[in-house]
Design an enzyme around this catalytic site. Sequence first.
Site, PDB file in Angstrom:
ATOM      1  N   GLU A  52     -11.680  20.638 -59.223  1.00 32.90           N
ATOM      2  CA  GLU A  52     -12.638  20.684 -59.739  1.00 32.90           C
ATOM      3  C   GLU A  52     -13.994  21.079 -59.247  1.00 32.90           C
ATOM      4  O   GLU A  52     -14.540  20.596 -58.059  1.00 32.90           O
ATOM      5  CB  GLU A  52     -13.337  19.514 -61.094  1.00 32.90           C
ATOM      6  N   GLU A  94      -9.565  11.993 -61.509  1.00 34.80           N
ATOM      7  CA  GLU A  94     -10.706  10.833 -61.279  1.00 34.80           C
ATOM      8  C   GLU A  94     -10.283   9.635 -61.026  1.00 34.80           C
ATOM      9  O   GLU A  94     -11.658   8.713 -62.379  1.00 34.80           O
ATOM     10  CB  GLU A  94     -11.998  11.427 -62.237  1.00 34.80           C
TER      11      GLU A  94
HETATM   12  C1  BG6 Z   1     -15.750  15.391 -64.322  1.00 24.93           C
HETATM   13  C2  BG6 Z   1     -14.535  15.399 -65.377  1.00 24.93           C
HETATM   14  O1  BG6 Z   1     -15.416  14.253 -63.455  1.00 24.93           O
HETATM   15  O2  BG6 Z   1     -16.697  16.305 -64.432  1.00 24.93           O
HETATM   16  C3  BG6 Z   1     -14.559  16.702 -66.194  1.00 24.93           C
HETATM   17  O3  BG6 Z   1     -13.093  15.821 -65.004  1.00 24.93           O
HETATM   18  C4  BG6 Z   1     -16.214  16.390 -66.603  1.00 24.93           C
HETATM   19  O4  BG6 Z   1     -14.073  15.991 -67.430  1.00 24.93           O
HETATM   20  C5  BG6 Z   1     -16.979  17.383 -65.332  1.00 24.93           C
HETATM   21  O5  BG6 Z   1     -16.137  17.386 -67.485  1.00 24.93           O
HETATM   22  C6  BG6 Z   1     -18.561  17.884 -65.430  1.00 24.93           C
HETATM   23  O6  BG6 Z   1     -19.104  16.973 -65.910  1.00 24.93           O
HETATM   24  P1  BG6 Z   1     -20.007  17.294 -67.049  1.00 24.93           P
HETATM   25  O7  BG6 Z   1     -20.655  15.429 -67.792  1.00 24.93           O
HETATM   26  O8  BG6 Z   1     -21.061  18.032 -67.093  1.00 24.93           O
HETATM   27  O9  BG6 Z   1     -18.888  17.875 -68.445  1.00 24.93           O
END
Ligand code: BG6
Length: 477
Positions: free
Chosen positions: A375, A181
Amino acid sequence: MAFPKNFLWGGAIAAHQTEGAYLEDGKGRSTCDVLHGGKGRLTEIFDPQAIRSNIKAPRGYFPEHIAIDFYHRFREDLALFAEMGFKTLRTSISWARIFPNGDDAQPNEKGLAFYDALFDECLKHGIEPLVTLSHWEMPIHLTRKYNGWVSRDIIPLFVNYAKTVFARYKNKVMYWLTFNEINMTLHIPFLGSGMIVDDPAQKESMCYTACHNQLVASALTVRACHKMLPNAKIGSMVTSMTAYPYTCKPEDNWEKLELEFANYCLTDVQARGAYPSWMKHFFVSRKINVGINARDEKILRENTVDFVSFGYYASSAVSSDPVIRSQKTTGNVFGGVQNPYLKSSEWGWQIDPIGLRVALNFLWDRYQKPLFIVENGLGARDMPDINGEIHDDYRIEYLREHIRMAKAAVEEDGVELLGFTSWGCIDLISASTGEMSKRYGFIYVDRNDEGGGTLRRWRKKSFYWYRDVIASNGEQL
Ligand code: BG6
């Protein structure tokens, strides 16, 4: 069949959110090892003086120190991933395990051996490792000595780290990502680039400088990868922000366009090889000098990525109206107001499967490079029933609708998509809050927000559902 036969189904995790063992086998402290838990920890709960003064034994609970102890339990976890039929596992290498200080002359052999064991275990199960070189952490020494990526001195250190792991894992890892990201460095500089911003007036200029240095490092890393691993593929990674104008007022639509400019300007460089022209004007108008020179421009131009990967969780709406703008959703790290047509997760992230189809088409159209969803998932509180079972139908519903839209993008819109890795396929530490209770996994991990729990793992209802999705190559949703 919508998804290609060799579609890479799997899950995604990151080193600091899972491994723990934060000082074991020669690992150095990394930036995320100094973060406490708590909402807003990325922007507020953060003590620059303590970090600079090299406190060896900080007080309090630091979620990443043990995380889910993946370092010691990865074999058990890999067996569960294999049971779901994973074709790929996205994880990251912790730079501080390989070079404890970041600028050491020699790599740490025990750190290298750990990832050998991890990748061997993946391959034993027929799981292709997809490896992020930098997922929101770096050796803290580099913050203390250079203030992170704002310094160009980090570029050769990073490239050396990348070359070291390319040489070591050249027969094991065929898919690589440079920076997780990359656009988030503009918003959360410490996590994104190991940089402490003392003067808020300098933040914008420092963030763009850090990003420029990361872009040059990324391009040099792509060059090294292509040279050293001709059969491998290396990609970029961006947080996708599908944004809607709050109304059809032209000013609202302009806001949306500006948000997209800002969000994708770094991926533009990685995928197209040059800054978009509006950015050059932006730098001039804001009096920002990130230090671009002719050599950088050549490196960027000649070393673009093979594919574009992205994370997608939620969409947002943007408005030019100051009153509406003030109704910012809690889930948005940047930009965005509440969209009245969407429901939100408990953490305020606005759930929008169609937004994923929009993102896929947008990115495919913009870059004409294969895409990879690395993701996607729902952070939710899971409540085990009296037998300890977790009936996470809400997670199944979320993923089903998102995969359905990915399928439509492939089947009906002609998007080239390499794979789908669901975020946090095993419960892990939340990056934004440090919580364990914000769970994404198909596998439950017995650990709470204070660091208590047995760390035992067990399967949720979604585990069996995802196993069937993979077995049917996305036909059985
Ligand atoms: C993404 C990141 O932005 O979101 C992850 O690459 C992160 O590392 C994921 O865990 C989800 O966000 P969060 O804050 O719910 O863990």
